[in-house]
Motif scaffolding. Structure first.
Motif, short mmCIF file in Angstrom:
data_model
loop_
_atom_site.label_atom_id
_atom_site.label_comp_id
_atom_site.label_asym_id
_atom_site.label_seq_id
_atom_site.Cartn_x
_atom_site.Cartn_y
_atom_site.Cartn_z
N ARG A 103 0.83 -1.19 0.00
CA ARG A 103 0.00 0.00 0.00
C ARG A 103 0.86 1.24 0.00
O ARG A 103 1.95 1.21 0.56
CB ARG A 103 -0.90 -0.01 1.23
CG ARG A 103 -1.93 -1.09 1.15
CD ARG A 103 -2.85 -0.99 2.32
NE ARG A 103 -3.94 -1.95 2.12
CZ ARG A 103 -4.97 -2.03 2.87
NH1 ARG A 103 -5.10 -1.22 3.89
NH2 ARG A 103 -5.91 -2.91 2.64
N PRO A 104 0.32 2.32 -0.57
CA PRO A 104 -0.96 2.41 -1.24
C PRO A 104 -0.98 1.66 -2.56
O PRO A 104 0.05 1.49 -3.21
CB PRO A 104 -1.16 3.92 -1.46
CG PRO A 104 0.21 4.48 -1.50
CD PRO A 104 1.03 3.61 -0.61
N ALA A 105 -2.17 1.22 -2.93
CA ALA A 105 -2.33 0.45 -4.16
C ALA A 105 -3.32 1.08 -5.13
O ALA A 105 -3.35 0.72 -6.30
CB ALA A 105 -2.79 -0.98 -3.81
N ARG A 106 -4.13 2.02 -4.63
CA ARG A 106 -5.13 2.67 -5.50
C ARG A 106 -4.44 3.67 -6.44
O ARG A 106 -3.59 4.45 -6.00
CB ARG A 106 -6.17 3.40 -4.66
CG ARG A 106 -7.12 2.46 -3.97
CD ARG A 106 -8.22 3.16 -3.21
NE ARG A 106 -8.66 4.41 -3.81
CZ ARG A 106 -9.17 5.41 -3.11
NH1 ARG A 106 -9.29 5.33 -1.81
NH2 ARG A 106 -9.57 6.50 -3.73
N PRO A 107 -4.81 3.69 -7.70
CA PRO A 107 -4.20 4.62 -8.66
C PRO A 107 -4.29 6.08 -8.23
O PRO A 107 -3.43 6.88 -8.57
CB PRO A 107 -4.97 4.37 -9.95
CG PRO A 107 -5.50 2.98 -9.82
CD PRO A 107 -5.76 2.78 -8.35
N ASP A 108 -5.34 6.43 -7.47
CA ASP A 108 -5.48 7.82 -6.99
C ASP A 108 -4.28 8.26 -6.15
O ASP A 108 -4.00 9.45 -6.04
CB ASP A 108 -6.73 7.97 -6.12
CG ASP A 108 -8.02 7.86 -6.91
OD1 ASP A 108 -7.96 7.86 -8.16
OD2 ASP A 108 -9.08 7.76 -6.28
N PHE A 109 -3.59 7.30 -5.53
CA PHE A 109 -2.50 7.62 -4.62
C PHE A 109 -1.13 7.23 -5.19
O PHE A 109 -0.13 7.20 -4.45
CB PHE A 109 -2.72 6.94 -3.28
CG PHE A 109 -4.01 7.35 -2.64
CD1 PHE A 109 -4.23 8.66 -2.25
CD2 PHE A 109 -5.03 6.44 -2.47
CE1 PHE A 109 -5.43 9.06 -1.68
CE2 PHE A 109 -6.24 6.81 -1.89
CZ PHE A 109 -6.44 8.12 -1.50
N LEU A 110 -1.08 6.92 -6.48
CA LEU A 110 0.17 6.51 -7.12
C LEU A 110 0.46 7.41 -8.32
O LEU A 110 -0.37 7.55 -9.21
CB LEU A 110 0.07 5.05 -7.59
CG LEU A 110 -0.24 4.01 -6.51
CD1 LEU A 110 -0.42 2.64 -7.14
CD2 LEU A 110 0.85 4.00 -5.44
N LEU A 111 1.64 7.99 -8.34
CA LEU A 111 2.05 8.80 -9.49
C LEU A 111 2.26 7.90 -10.70
O LEU A 111 2.78 6.79 -10.58
CB LEU A 111 3.35 9.53 -9.18
CG LEU A 111 3.25 10.67 -8.17
CD1 LEU A 111 4.65 11.08 -7.70
CD2 LEU A 111 2.51 11.85 -8.77
#
Length: 166
Positions: A103-111
């Motif tokens: 984590r994080p794993a959601r695209p919202d939180f990954l550049l």
């Protein structure tokens, strides 16, 4: 120096120990206040409220802006504006690929690849990395960028600034 999403204040402490004035902003400033009593701390929900660090309706600027392990894309232009002429932005957070190791794993939180580099086009990039770090396993993007000493920032958008300090 401004530490965005300052958490416990580890970056605030490092800069304060070297004689720099420090400001931290976070939803919860209690831990930072205990660890770095000399810091100016601003309690704010920077994802749902106006940016509170303003002077005369303009985004307040700092000689250094530090952000680690935090990403809220709508705030990125404000963070760039917060870098004073001759100042530096140091930013590191999770990147695409991290979903394979934790984590994080959601695209919202990954550049996305190159996203941080593209975000900093108004600054002079000194160093940039996008890749995997093994201990602990994570994918990150990092950037160190400066604003030219003779360059000012753009005026803030209407309504971006409001003030409250604790």
């Amino acid at each position: 120096m401004l530490d965005v999403a300052c958490g416990s204040g580890r970056h605030l402490a490092w800069f304060a120990e070297r004689g720099h004035p420090v400001t931290g902003i976070d939803r919860d400033i209690e831990r930072a206040g205990q660890g770095v009593p000399a810091a100016t701390l601003v309690r704010a929900d920077i994802e749902n409220e106006a940016w509170p660090l303003c002077d005369g309706g303009r985004v307040r600027q700092f000689g250094a802006v530090v952000v680690t392990n935090y990403l809220w894309r709508p705030l990125l232009p404000t963070l760039i504006e917060s870098v004073a002429p001759g100042g530096v932005l140091l930013y590191e957070t999770f990147a695409a690929g991290n979903e394979t190791v934790g984590r994080p794993a959601r695209p919202d939180f990954l550049l996305q690849p190159g996203e941080l580099l593209r975000t900093c086009t108004a600054l002079d990039v000194v160093a940039y990395e996008n890749g995997y770090l093994p201990d602990p396993p994570r994918f990150v993007q990092r950037i160190a960028a400066i604003r030219a000493p003779n360059e000012g920032a753009q005026a803030p958008e209407s309504g971006r600034c409001s003030l409250w300090v604790e």
